[in-house]
Write a protein that holds these residues in place. Structure first.
Motif, PDB file in Angstrom:
ATOM      1  N   VAL A  13       0.873  -1.179   0.000  1.00  0.00           N
ATOM      2  CA  VAL A  13       0.000   0.000   0.000  1.00  0.00           C
ATOM      3  C   VAL A  13       0.907   1.224   0.000  1.00  0.00           C
ATOM      4  CG1 VAL A  13      -1.785   1.250   1.264  1.00  0.00           C
ATOM      5  CG2 VAL A  13      -1.736  -1.241   1.377  1.00  0.00           C
ATOM      6  N   SER A  14       0.722   2.100  -0.974  1.00  0.00           N
ATOM      7  CA  SER A  14       1.600   3.270  -1.007  1.00  0.00           C
ATOM      8  C   SER A  14       1.200   4.219   0.122  1.00  0.00           C
ATOM      9  CB  SER A  14       1.540   3.963  -2.363  1.00  0.00           C
ATOM     10  OG  SER A  14       0.279   4.530  -2.538  1.00  0.00           O
ATOM     11  N   GLY A  15       2.188   4.940   0.625  1.00  0.00           N
ATOM     12  CA  GLY A  15       1.934   5.872   1.721  1.00  0.00           C
ATOM     13  C   GLY A  15       0.871   6.895   1.326  1.00  0.00           C
ATOM     14  N   ARG A  59       9.858  11.474   1.664  1.00  0.00           N
ATOM     15  CA  ARG A  59      10.554  10.735   0.604  1.00  0.00           C
ATOM     16  C   ARG A  59      12.003  11.186   0.571  1.00  0.00           C
ATOM     17  NH1 ARG A  59       7.045   8.082  -2.892  1.00  0.00           N
ATOM     18  NH2 ARG A  59       5.039   9.125  -3.014  1.00  0.00           N
ATOM     19  N   GLY A  60      12.897  10.223   0.470  1.00  0.00           N
ATOM     20  CA  GLY A  60      14.326  10.526   0.450  1.00  0.00           C
ATOM     21  C   GLY A  60      14.698  11.500  -0.651  1.00  0.00           C
ATOM     22  N   MET A  61      14.097  11.321  -1.825  1.00  0.00           N
ATOM     23  CA  MET A  61      14.424  12.181  -2.968  1.00  0.00           C
ATOM     24  C   MET A  61      14.097  13.641  -2.666  1.00  0.00           C
ATOM     25  SD  MET A  61      15.687  10.509  -5.486  1.00  0.00           S
ATOM     26  CE  MET A  61      15.221  10.695  -7.183  1.00  0.00           C
ATOM     27  N   SER A  72      20.924   9.776   4.294  1.00  0.00           N
ATOM     28  CA  SER A  72      20.240  10.214   5.524  1.00  0.00           C
ATOM     29  C   SER A  72      18.763  10.448   5.251  1.00  0.00           C
ATOM     30  CB  SER A  72      20.837  11.527   6.048  1.00  0.00           C
ATOM     31  OG  SER A  72      22.164  11.332   6.414  1.00  0.00           O
ATOM     32  N   ALA A  73      18.486  11.082   4.121  1.00  0.00           N
ATOM     33  CA  ALA A  73      17.097  11.367   3.765  1.00  0.00           C
ATOM     34  C   ALA A  73      16.325  10.054   3.576  1.00  0.00           C
ATOM     35  CB  ALA A  73      17.051  12.211   2.494  1.00  0.00           C
ATOM     36  N   ASP A  74      16.985   9.062   2.964  1.00  0.00           N
ATOM     37  CA  ASP A  74      16.325   7.771   2.767  1.00  0.00           C
ATOM     38  C   ASP A  74      16.031   7.082   4.100  1.00  0.00           C
ATOM     39  OD1 ASP A  74      15.971   7.766   0.038  1.00  0.00           O
ATOM     40  OD2 ASP A  74      17.865   6.739  -0.401  1.00  0.00           O
ATOM     41  N   MET A  76      15.320   8.578   6.797  1.00  0.00           N
ATOM     42  CA  MET A  76      14.116   9.254   7.316  1.00  0.00           C
ATOM     43  C   MET A  76      12.871   8.699   6.637  1.00  0.00           C
ATOM     44  SD  MET A  76      15.485  13.160   7.567  1.00  0.00           S
ATOM     45  CE  MET A  76      13.898  13.846   7.970  1.00  0.00           C
ATOM     46  N   GLY A  77      12.980   8.459   5.328  1.00  0.00           N
ATOM     47  CA  GLY A  77      11.851   7.868   4.593  1.00  0.00           C
ATOM     48  C   GLY A  77      11.475   6.501   5.166  1.00  0.00           C
ATOM     49  N   MET A  78      12.493   5.711   5.489  1.00  0.00           N
ATOM     50  CA  MET A  78      12.221   4.379   6.053  1.00  0.00           C
ATOM     51  C   MET A  78      11.539   4.496   7.412  1.00  0.00           C
ATOM     52  SD  MET A  78      15.389   2.032   4.848  1.00  0.00           S
ATOM     53  CE  MET A  78      16.700   3.177   4.546  1.00  0.00           C
ATOM     54  N   LEU A  79      11.971   5.501   8.201  1.00  0.00           N
ATOM     55  CA  LEU A  79      11.320   5.694   9.506  1.00  0.00           C
ATOM     56  C   LEU A  79       9.846   6.075   9.311  1.00  0.00           C
ATOM     57  CD1 LEU A  79      14.124   7.553  11.516  1.00  0.00           C
ATOM     58  CD2 LEU A  79      13.526   5.126  11.561  1.00  0.00           C
ATOM     59  N   THR A 135      13.415  -2.093   2.536  1.00  0.00           N
ATOM     60  CA  THR A 135      14.471  -3.108   2.471  1.00  0.00           C
ATOM     61  C   THR A 135      15.481  -2.919   3.609  1.00  0.00           C
ATOM     62  OG1 THR A 135      15.927  -1.695   1.167  1.00  0.00           O
ATOM     63  CG2 THR A 135      14.387  -3.072  -0.073  1.00  0.00           C
ATOM     64  N   GLY A 136      15.392  -1.771   4.299  1.00  0.00           N
ATOM     65  CA  GLY A 136      16.374  -1.454   5.346  1.00  0.00           C
ATOM     66  C   GLY A 136      17.594  -0.752   4.766  1.00  0.00           C
ATOM     67  N   ASN A 137      17.584  -0.529   3.452  1.00  0.00           N
ATOM     68  CA  ASN A 137      18.735   0.094   2.783  1.00  0.00           C
ATOM     69  C   ASN A 137      18.335   1.369   2.058  1.00  0.00           C
ATOM     70  OD1 ASN A 137      20.713  -2.157   3.134  1.00  0.00           O
ATOM     71  ND2 ASN A 137      19.097  -3.214   2.017  1.00  0.00           N
ATOM     72  N   PRO A 138      19.209   2.403   2.161  1.00  0.00           N
ATOM     73  CA  PRO A 138      18.927   3.606   1.371  1.00  0.00           C
ATOM     74  C   PRO A 138      19.069   3.307  -0.121  1.00  0.00           C
ATOM     75  CG  PRO A 138      21.068   3.783   2.456  1.00  0.00           C
ATOM     76  CD  PRO A 138      20.423   2.519   2.968  1.00  0.00           C
ATOM     77  N   PHE A 140      16.782   2.561  -2.097  1.00  0.00           N
ATOM     78  CA  PHE A 140      15.739   1.631  -2.561  1.00  0.00           C
ATOM     79  C   PHE A 140      14.377   2.265  -2.280  1.00  0.00           C
ATOM     80  CE2 PHE A 140      19.273  -1.261  -2.270  1.00  0.00           C
ATOM     81  CZ  PHE A 140      19.059  -2.127  -3.327  1.00  0.00           C
ATOM     82  N   THR A 141      13.331   1.588  -2.729  1.00  0.00           N
ATOM     83  CA  THR A 141      11.979   2.078  -2.466  1.00  0.00           C
ATOM     84  C   THR A 141      11.194   0.966  -1.772  1.00  0.00           C
ATOM     85  OG1 THR A 141      11.121   1.135  -4.478  1.00  0.00           O
ATOM     86  CG2 THR A 141      11.969   3.382  -4.638  1.00  0.00           C
ATOM     87  N   THR A 142      10.025   1.303  -1.297  1.00  0.00           N
ATOM     88  CA  THR A 142       9.207   0.274  -0.658  1.00  0.00           C
ATOM     89  C   THR A 142       8.643  -0.698  -1.700  1.00  0.00           C
ATOM     90  OG1 THR A 142       7.471   1.899  -0.555  1.00  0.00           O
ATOM     91  CG2 THR A 142       8.589   1.425   1.482  1.00  0.00           C
ATOM     92  N   ASP A 143       8.605  -0.296  -2.972  1.00  0.00           N
ATOM     93  CA  ASP A 143       8.203  -1.258  -4.020  1.00  0.00           C
ATOM     94  C   ASP A 143       9.220  -2.395  -4.072  1.00  0.00           C
ATOM     95  OD1 ASP A 143       5.988   0.125  -4.711  1.00  0.00           O
ATOM     96  OD2 ASP A 143       6.740   0.866  -6.631  1.00  0.00           O
ATOM     97  N   SER A 144      10.495  -2.044  -4.030  1.00  0.00           N
ATOM     98  CA  SER A 144      11.527  -3.084  -4.017  1.00  0.00           C
ATOM     99  C   SER A 144      11.430  -3.906  -2.738  1.00  0.00           C
ATOM    100  CB  SER A 144      12.923  -2.474  -4.134  1.00  0.00           C
ATOM    101  OG  SER A 144      13.092  -1.963  -5.426  1.00  0.00           O
TER     102      SER A 144
HETATM  103  N1  UDP Z   1      13.206   3.997   1.476  1.00  0.00           N
HETATM  104  C1  UDP Z   1      14.522   3.538   1.397  1.00  0.00           C
HETATM  105  N2  UDP Z   1      14.759   2.186   1.268  1.00  0.00           N
HETATM  106  C2  UDP Z   1      13.746   1.281   1.186  1.00  0.00           C
HETATM  107  C3  UDP Z   1      12.410   1.746   1.245  1.00  0.00           C
HETATM  108  C4  UDP Z   1      12.173   3.106   1.385  1.00  0.00           C
HETATM  109  O1  UDP Z   1      15.454   4.316   1.464  1.00  0.00           O
HETATM  110  O2  UDP Z   1      14.027   0.066   1.077  1.00  0.00           O
HETATM  111  C5  UDP Z   1      12.944   5.431   1.702  1.00  0.00           C
HETATM  112  C6  UDP Z   1      13.049   6.286   0.454  1.00  0.00           C
HETATM  113  O3  UDP Z   1      13.603   7.522   0.820  1.00  0.00           O
HETATM  114  C7  UDP Z   1      11.604   6.478   0.055  1.00  0.00           C
HETATM  115  C8  UDP Z   1      10.903   6.551   1.407  1.00  0.00           C
HETATM  116  O4  UDP Z   1      11.629   5.604   2.200  1.00  0.00           O
HETATM  117  O5  UDP Z   1      11.405   7.675  -0.653  1.00  0.00           O
HETATM  118  C9  UDP Z   1       9.435   6.232   1.407  1.00  0.00           C
HETATM  119  O6  UDP Z   1       9.169   5.080   0.645  1.00  0.00           O
HETATM  120  P1  UDP Z   1       8.440   5.133  -0.801  1.00  0.00           P
HETATM  121  O7  UDP Z   1       8.775   6.420  -1.493  1.00  0.00           O
HETATM  122  O8  UDP Z   1       8.769   3.874  -1.487  1.00  0.00           O
HETATM  123  O9  UDP Z   1       6.923   5.155  -0.348  1.00  0.00           O
HETATM  124  P2  UDP Z   1       5.568   5.138  -1.235  1.00  0.00           P
HETATM  125  O10 UDP Z   1       5.846   5.797  -2.552  1.00  0.00           O
HETATM  126  O11 UDP Z   1       5.188   3.717  -1.417  1.00  0.00           O
HETATM  127  O12 UDP Z   1       4.591   5.853  -0.360  1.00  0.00           O
END
Ligand code: UDP
Length: 240
Positions: A13-15, A59-61, A72-74, A76-79, A135-138, A140-144
């Motif tokens: 589910v996307s945020g 979002r890290g970006m 660092s931004a990523d 924060m996104g994971m948090l 994934t626990g790694n900067p 990447f995205t939550t899709d991965s």
């Molecule tokens: N993120 C990351 N590694 C991951 C998953 C998420 O660094 O494995 C960070 C990344 O900065 C991302 C943010 O968490 O922009 C929020 O996740 P995402 O953008 O995938 O969320 P969604 O688009 O699904 O709401």
């Protein structure tokens, strides 16, 4: 109703879905509505794992664009995804659905650490496992993260719940002539550069032969319908 198409499902589910009609953050009535849909499918006998994004909070970006170091931004996104996971856990448990949150970034005061075999056991017991921190790694995205968990949990399908009811030839919000695909192949998605999920997520699902089902999670009751092969959605597999 017809038989369930998939027994073991990972739902991403996307945020942004959790914002509902608001511009930022967690809209609790929306989280509660999604939780009701999840309850329906758990009661139908589906073993459900969840991965929730963080785009409604950070979002890290976006942080990197403002000059922050991307890693660092990523983080924060994971948090942010952990906050969403806790909100979903709360909403599910209030309506009687047993859950466990597992975070790829260990934070034992808040939730369990990611332990695959333990997560399998939770599913067998009928609990919903919410995987937090991507994934626990900067980088990447939550899709991965969702694709990774779908593969390691040996899911029958990866469901992507978005605000659009499937995959279109172009962005339907911008292009009125865009049409929706009922079926696609992994190859089509990659070759046409369709904005479904990151290429790495698509490739991982292709290698593991896990179908991707894209549907609108904004429509109530749709998750159960799509699990029965009904309702509007797009299925991505090896052969169209
Ligand atoms: N993120 C990351 N590694 C991951 C998953 C998420 O660094 O494995 C960070 C990344 O900065 C991302 C943010 O968490 O922009 C929020 O996740 P995402 O953008 O995938 O969320 P969604 O688009 O699904 O709401």
């Amino acid at each position: 109703m017809t038989k369930l198409r998939y027994k073991k499902v990972l739902l991403k589910v996307s945020g942004e879905v959790l914002m509902g009609e608001t511009a930022f953050g967690i809209d609790m009535p929306t989280v509660e509505a999604v939780a009701e849909d999840i309850k329906q499918v758990v009661e139908a006998g589906v073993e459900l794992s969840l991965v929730i994004g963080g785009g409604n909070i950070f979002r890290g970006m976006a942080g990197a664009a403002k000059g922050m170091e991307r890693a660092s931004a990523d983080y924060m996104g994971m948090l942010a995804t952990v906050m969403n996971a806790l909100a979903m856990q709360d909403a599910l448990e209030r309506i009687g659905v047993q859950t466990r949150v597992q975070s790829a970034i260990p934070m034992p005061t808040v939730c369990e650490p990611l332990i695959r075999r333990r997560a399998q056991r939770h599913l067998e017991k009928g609990r919903v496992v919410i995987f937090a921190a991507g994934t626990g790694n900067p980088f990447f995205t939550t899709d991965s993260g969702a694709a990774l968990r779908a593969a390691e949990m040996q899911s029958d399908a990866l469901f992507k719940g978005t605000s659009v009811d499937g995959v279109y030839t172009a962005d339907p919000k911008k292009d009125k002539t865009a049409t929706r695909y009922d079926r696609l192949t992994y190859h089509d998605v990659l070759a046409k550069d369709l904005k479904v999920m990151d290429a790495s997520a698509i490739s991982l699902m292709r290698e593991n032969k896990i179908p991707i089902v894209v549907f609108s999670i904004r429509e109530r009751g749709n998750l159960l319908k799509v699990l029965h092969g009904q309702g509007v959605h797009t299925v991505i597999t090896e052969d169209s």
